[in-house]
Write a protein that holds these residues in place. Structure first.
Motif, PDB file in Angstrom:
ATOM      1  N   PRO A 120      10.535 -64.900  -3.304  1.00 45.18           N
ATOM      2  CA  PRO A 120      11.517 -65.109  -1.782  1.00 45.18           C
ATOM      3  C   PRO A 120      11.298 -63.398  -0.894  1.00 45.18           C
ATOM      4  O   PRO A 120      10.751 -62.662  -2.052  1.00 45.18           O
ATOM      5  CB  PRO A 120      12.853 -64.680  -2.370  1.00 45.18           C
ATOM      6  N   GLU A 121      11.623 -63.818   0.283  1.00 47.42           N
ATOM      7  CA  GLU A 121      11.721 -62.065   0.986  1.00 47.42           C
ATOM      8  C   GLU A 121      12.493 -61.161   0.918  1.00 47.42           C
ATOM      9  O   GLU A 121      11.786 -60.585   1.326  1.00 47.42           O
ATOM     10  CB  GLU A 121      11.147 -63.205   2.486  1.00 47.42           C
ATOM     11  N   ARG A 122      13.573 -61.344   0.108  1.00 50.91           N
ATOM     12  CA  ARG A 122      14.924 -60.424   0.245  1.00 50.91           C
ATOM     13  C   ARG A 122      15.727 -61.075  -1.119  1.00 50.91           C
ATOM     14  O   ARG A 122      15.397 -61.917  -1.881  1.00 50.91           O
ATOM     15  CB  ARG A 122      15.902 -61.103   1.182  1.00 50.91           C
ATOM     16  N   GLU A 123      16.792 -60.256  -0.822  1.00 52.85           N
ATOM     17  CA  GLU A 123      18.002 -60.639  -2.374  1.00 52.85           C
ATOM     18  C   GLU A 123      17.853 -62.175  -1.881  1.00 52.85           C
ATOM     19  O   GLU A 123      18.444 -62.797  -1.131  1.00 52.85           O
ATOM     20  CB  GLU A 123      18.894 -59.649  -2.260  1.00 52.85           C
ATOM     21  N   VAL A 124      18.930 -62.503  -3.558  1.00 57.37           N
ATOM     22  CA  VAL A 124      18.494 -63.999  -3.242  1.00 57.37           C
ATOM     23  C   VAL A 124      20.507 -64.111  -4.184  1.00 57.37           C
ATOM     24  O   VAL A 124      20.721 -62.671  -4.467  1.00 57.37           O
ATOM     25  CB  VAL A 124      18.268 -64.267  -4.532  1.00 57.37           C
ATOM     26  N   LEU A 125      20.831 -65.136  -3.008  1.00 60.50           N
ATOM     27  CA  LEU A 125      22.636 -64.781  -3.627  1.00 60.50           C
ATOM     28  C   LEU A 125      22.707 -66.167  -5.388  1.00 60.50           C
ATOM     29  O   LEU A 125      22.474 -67.064  -5.126  1.00 60.50           O
ATOM     30  CB  LEU A 125      24.164 -65.246  -3.008  1.00 60.50           C
ATOM     31  N   GLY A 126      23.536 -65.097  -6.621  1.00 66.10           N
ATOM     32  CA  GLY A 126      24.033 -65.854  -7.755  1.00 66.10           C
ATOM     33  C   GLY A 126      24.965 -65.900  -7.357  1.00 66.10           C
ATOM     34  O   GLY A 126      25.645 -65.522  -7.827  1.00 66.10           O
ATOM     35  N   VAL A 127      25.572 -67.387  -7.442  1.00 68.78           N
ATOM     36  CA  VAL A 127      27.714 -67.352  -7.394  1.00 68.78           C
ATOM     37  C   VAL A 127      27.667 -67.929  -8.652  1.00 68.78           C
ATOM     38  O   VAL A 127      27.128 -68.798  -9.107  1.00 68.78           O
ATOM     39  CB  VAL A 127      27.691 -68.758  -6.194  1.00 68.78           C
ATOM     40  N   VAL A 128      28.375 -67.734  -9.091  1.00 64.70           N
ATOM     41  CA  VAL A 128      29.525 -67.631 -10.461  1.00 64.70           C
ATOM     42  C   VAL A 128      30.298 -68.576  -9.981  1.00 64.70           C
ATOM     43  O   VAL A 128      31.362 -68.173  -9.709  1.00 64.70           O
ATOM     44  CB  VAL A 128      29.798 -66.185 -11.325  1.00 64.70           C
ATOM     45  N   MET A 129      30.548 -69.760 -11.119  1.00 64.51           N
ATOM     46  CA  MET A 129      31.615 -70.561 -10.946  1.00 64.51           C
ATOM     47  C   MET A 129      32.902 -70.538 -11.770  1.00 64.51           C
ATOM     48  O   MET A 129      33.671 -70.721 -11.003  1.00 64.51           O
ATOM     49  CB  MET A 129      31.161 -71.645 -11.767  1.00 64.51           C
ATOM     50  N   TRP A 130      32.758 -68.888 -12.269  1.00 63.67           N
ATOM     51  CA  TRP A 130      34.620 -68.828 -12.725  1.00 63.67           C
ATOM     52  C   TRP A 130      34.643 -67.317 -12.196  1.00 63.67           C
ATOM     53  O   TRP A 130      33.585 -66.237 -12.383  1.00 63.67           O
ATOM     54  CB  TRP A 130      34.525 -68.568 -14.416  1.00 63.67           C
ATOM     55  N   GLY A 131      35.403 -66.452 -12.680  1.00 64.84           N
ATOM     56  CA  GLY A 131      36.101 -64.780 -12.892  1.00 64.84           C
ATOM     57  C   GLY A 131      35.340 -64.281 -13.162  1.00 64.84           C
ATOM     58  O   GLY A 131      34.759 -64.601 -14.631  1.00 64.84           O
ATOM     59  N   ALA A 132      35.292 -62.865 -12.867  1.00 69.28           N
ATOM     60  CA  ALA A 132      35.243 -61.784 -13.868  1.00 69.28           C
ATOM     61  C   ALA A 132      35.415 -62.151 -15.547  1.00 69.28           C
ATOM     62  O   ALA A 132      36.669 -62.054 -15.632  1.00 69.28           O
ATOM     63  CB  ALA A 132      35.088 -60.348 -13.192  1.00 69.28           C
ATOM     64  N   GLY A 133      35.116 -61.769 -16.363  1.00 65.18           N
ATOM     65  CA  GLY A 133      34.577 -61.935 -17.739  1.00 65.18           C
ATOM     66  C   GLY A 133      35.332 -63.406 -18.256  1.00 65.18           C
ATOM     67  O   GLY A 133      34.688 -62.923 -19.639  1.00 65.18           O
ATOM     68  N   GLY A 134      35.023 -63.890 -17.740  1.00 65.20           N
ATOM     69  CA  GLY A 134      35.191 -65.720 -18.796  1.00 65.20           C
ATOM     70  C   GLY A 134      33.710 -65.255 -19.377  1.00 65.20           C
ATOM     71  O   GLY A 134      32.140 -65.092 -19.204  1.00 65.20           O
ATOM     72  N   ALA A 135      33.306 -66.387 -19.826  1.00 65.26           N
ATOM     73  CA  ALA A 135      32.328 -67.048 -20.397  1.00 65.26           C
ATOM     74  C   ALA A 135      30.635 -66.816 -19.308  1.00 65.26           C
ATOM     75  O   ALA A 135      30.340 -66.620 -19.821  1.00 65.26           O
ATOM     76  CB  ALA A 135      32.117 -68.169 -21.409  1.00 65.26           C
ATOM     77  N   THR A 136      31.090 -67.803 -18.061  1.00 67.19           N
ATOM     78  CA  THR A 136      30.678 -68.166 -17.491  1.00 67.19           C
ATOM     79  C   THR A 136      29.735 -67.049 -16.966  1.00 67.19           C
ATOM     80  O   THR A 136      28.800 -66.673 -16.401  1.00 67.19           O
ATOM     81  CB  THR A 136      30.678 -68.943 -16.360  1.00 67.19           C
ATOM     82  N   ASP A 137      30.318 -66.329 -16.300  1.00 66.31           N
ATOM     83  CA  ASP A 137      30.196 -64.903 -16.152  1.00 66.31           C
ATOM     84  C   ASP A 137      29.590 -63.653 -16.571  1.00 66.31           C
ATOM     85  O   ASP A 137      28.546 -63.170 -16.745  1.00 66.31           O
ATOM     86  CB  ASP A 137      31.111 -63.784 -15.640  1.00 66.31           C
ATOM     87  N   THR A 138      29.957 -63.882 -17.584  1.00 69.27           N
ATOM     88  CA  THR A 138      29.415 -62.880 -19.526  1.00 69.27           C
ATOM     89  C   THR A 138      27.729 -63.172 -19.408  1.00 69.27           C
ATOM     90  O   THR A 138      26.901 -63.029 -19.366  1.00 69.27           O
ATOM     91  CB  THR A 138      29.489 -63.099 -20.607  1.00 69.27           C
ATOM     92  N   VAL A 139      27.742 -64.800 -19.299  1.00 73.54           N
ATOM     93  CA  VAL A 139      26.188 -64.887 -19.482  1.00 73.54           C
ATOM     94  C   VAL A 139      25.821 -65.005 -18.413  1.00 73.54           C
ATOM     95  O   VAL A 139      24.587 -64.936 -18.409  1.00 73.54           O
ATOM     96  CB  VAL A 139      26.646 -67.000 -19.616  1.00 73.54           C
ATOM     97  N   ALA A 140      26.153 -65.755 -16.990  1.00 72.57           N
ATOM     98  CA  ALA A 140      25.075 -64.840 -15.679  1.00 72.57           C
ATOM     99  C   ALA A 140      25.001 -63.527 -15.944  1.00 72.57           C
ATOM    100  O   ALA A 140      23.641 -63.130 -15.404  1.00 72.57           O
ATOM    101  CB  ALA A 140      26.139 -65.804 -14.611  1.00 72.57           C
ATOM    102  N   ARG A 141      25.657 -62.273 -16.047  1.00 70.30           N
ATOM    103  CA  ARG A 141      25.467 -61.679 -15.888  1.00 70.30           C
ATOM    104  C   ARG A 141      24.412 -60.536 -17.156  1.00 70.30           C
ATOM    105  O   ARG A 141      23.806 -59.668 -16.829  1.00 70.30           O
ATOM    106  CB  ARG A 141      26.877 -60.299 -15.883  1.00 70.30           C
ATOM    107  N   ALA A 142      24.109 -61.403 -18.294  1.00 69.54           N
ATOM    108  CA  ALA A 142      23.538 -61.330 -19.557  1.00 69.54           C
ATOM    109  C   ALA A 142      21.848 -61.450 -18.881  1.00 69.54           C
ATOM    110  O   ALA A 142      21.056 -60.524 -19.428  1.00 69.54           O
ATOM    111  CB  ALA A 142      23.725 -61.748 -20.894  1.00 69.54           C
ATOM    112  N   VAL A 143      21.707 -62.847 -18.094  1.00 68.29           N
ATOM    113  CA  VAL A 143      20.556 -62.892 -17.688  1.00 68.29           C
ATOM    114  C   VAL A 143      20.592 -62.285 -16.691  1.00 68.29           C
ATOM    115  O   VAL A 143      18.956 -62.253 -16.517  1.00 68.29           O
ATOM    116  CB  VAL A 143      20.784 -64.713 -18.155  1.00 68.29           C
ATOM    117  N   ASN A 144      20.887 -61.794 -15.663  1.00 73.81           N
ATOM    118  CA  ASN A 144      20.591 -61.405 -14.437  1.00 73.81           C
ATOM    119  C   ASN A 144      19.378 -60.348 -13.941  1.00 73.81           C
ATOM    120  O   ASN A 144      18.747 -60.332 -13.649  1.00 73.81           O
ATOM    121  CB  ASN A 144      22.074 -61.729 -13.810  1.00 73.81           C
ATOM    122  N   PRO A 145      19.870 -59.209 -15.077  1.00 70.68           N
ATOM    123  CA  PRO A 145      18.746 -58.399 -14.841  1.00 70.68           C
ATOM    124  C   PRO A 145      16.966 -58.842 -15.348  1.00 70.68           C
ATOM    125  O   PRO A 145      17.046 -58.520 -14.646  1.00 70.68           O
ATOM    126  CB  PRO A 145      19.200 -57.322 -16.466  1.00 70.68           C
TER     127      PRO A 145
END
Length: 329
Positions: free
Chosen positions: A23-48
């Motif tokens: 990638p030349e620049r930053e990338v956008l990861g769109v989380v399907m559900w709101g903050a604090g839910g299961a999908t958000d938790t998994v996404a933010r755990a793997v993101n770093p």
């Protein structure tokens, strides 16, 4: 003449554009559900770890609504260049039979199926329901009066509700929220009586004593909540649907170039082995899958077959899987 040809070659080399490496620049990861839910938790755990492997920032954007249909449509409308991807859950695989959307993961490319979860039926700690049997007895005695937290048609709570309804009387009033996190928060505030949710979304509140788990939606207890009974202890007929659970993954538009897909696959294959991510998944009761390519495509197809036909057989589907070309498993 030779000088003219040499100049022409030199000019052509200068004029030829050099393709930048993704990638030349930053990338956008769109989380399907709101903050604090299961999908958000998994996404933010793997993101770093994914950012470190990619070498560029990954901006996380929560875009909930429509049982995941809004975020799925958003990613599919973005340019097919790999700079927008979806941190998604299982919901799009049910959108067709629930009449929510025509887009499912068959229209996208699975970069990585990160893991799958186990669901749990929870109530507030001060609830009058001490067991699943007590909850189900009250639902049977008072049809429509017990309120269930939901995330909309095709979401995890509504799917589990459909499976339970095939095993016992289950006439509840479903109250939709924009994700498991908001739904569980609303339950603690007294807006609903109970909610089926992923263990990853509810585990911390259960361990903190704010919620009580009545059953895990699994054929046997799980290590994360060893004292919580399997749902089959109360509803033996649930056995035929199990094991069943949500899953979490990374998806892009099918039209994204192969080299970009390969790069993102490499990134998330590495990120899914990160020690911090693995620890969180274990603590939340999730099973790490780290699956890509044809294996991921086959997994998605089988999950869709099993679940959509379960919904069809319980009368919960609005559109027959057969009409959508989904074969019975």
């Amino acid at each position: 003449m030779k000088i003219w040809k040499a100049a022409l070659v030199a000019l052509s080399v200068v004029a030829t554009p050099v393709l930048a490496e993704y990638p030349e620049r930053e990338v956008l990861g769109v989380v399907m559900w709101g903050a604090g839910g299961a999908t958000d938790t998994v996404a933010r755990a793997v993101n770093p770890a994914a950012e470190a492997a990619l070498g560029k920032p990954i901006v996380v954007l929560n875009k909930s609504g429509g049982a995941g249909a809004i975020s799925t449509a958003f990613v599919n409308a973005a340019p097919a260049d790999g700079y927008t991807f979806l941190y998604g859950a299982e919901n799009p695989q049910l959108h067709g039979v629930m009449g929510v959307s025509d887009i499912d993961y068959g229209d996208m490319y699975p970069i990585n199926i990160l893991g799958r979860g186990v669901a749990v039926v929870v109530v507030p700690a001060d609830s009058k329901y001490q067991t699943l049997s007590e909850l189900l007895d009250d639902i049977a005695a008072n049809p429509g009066s017990v309120k269930m937290g939901s995330t909309g048609p095709g979401g995890l709570p509504s799917t589990i509700g459909a499976l339970i309804a095939n095993a016992t009387d289950f006439n509840v009033t479903a109250i939709p929220f924009d994700g498991e996190g908001p739904g569980l928060t609303a339950m603690l505030g007294g807006e609903v009586d109970f909610m089926p949710a992923g263990i990853s979304a509810a585990a911390e509140q259960i361990k903190a004593g704010n919620m009580r788990a009545l059953a895990v939606v699994n054929p046997e207890p799980v290590d994360t909540l060893p004292d919580v009974p399997a749902i089959t202890e109360t509803l033996p007929d649930m056995e035929r649907f199990l094991p069943w659970g949500p899953f979490y993954g990374v998806f892009v538009r099918a039209e994204v170039p192969d080299d970009v897909k390969a790069k993102l696959t490499e990134v998330f294959t590495t990120a899914a082995t990160d020690a911090t991510f693995l620890e969180l998944m274990a603590n939340r009761g999730n099973v790490v899958m780290n699956m890509s390519g044809q294996e991921a495509i086959d997994f998605l197809a089988k999950w869709q077959q099993v679940t959509t036909w379960a919904l069809q057989d319980t009368g919960a589907a609005k559109v027959s899987p057969e009409e959508l070309g989904i074969p019975r498993p």
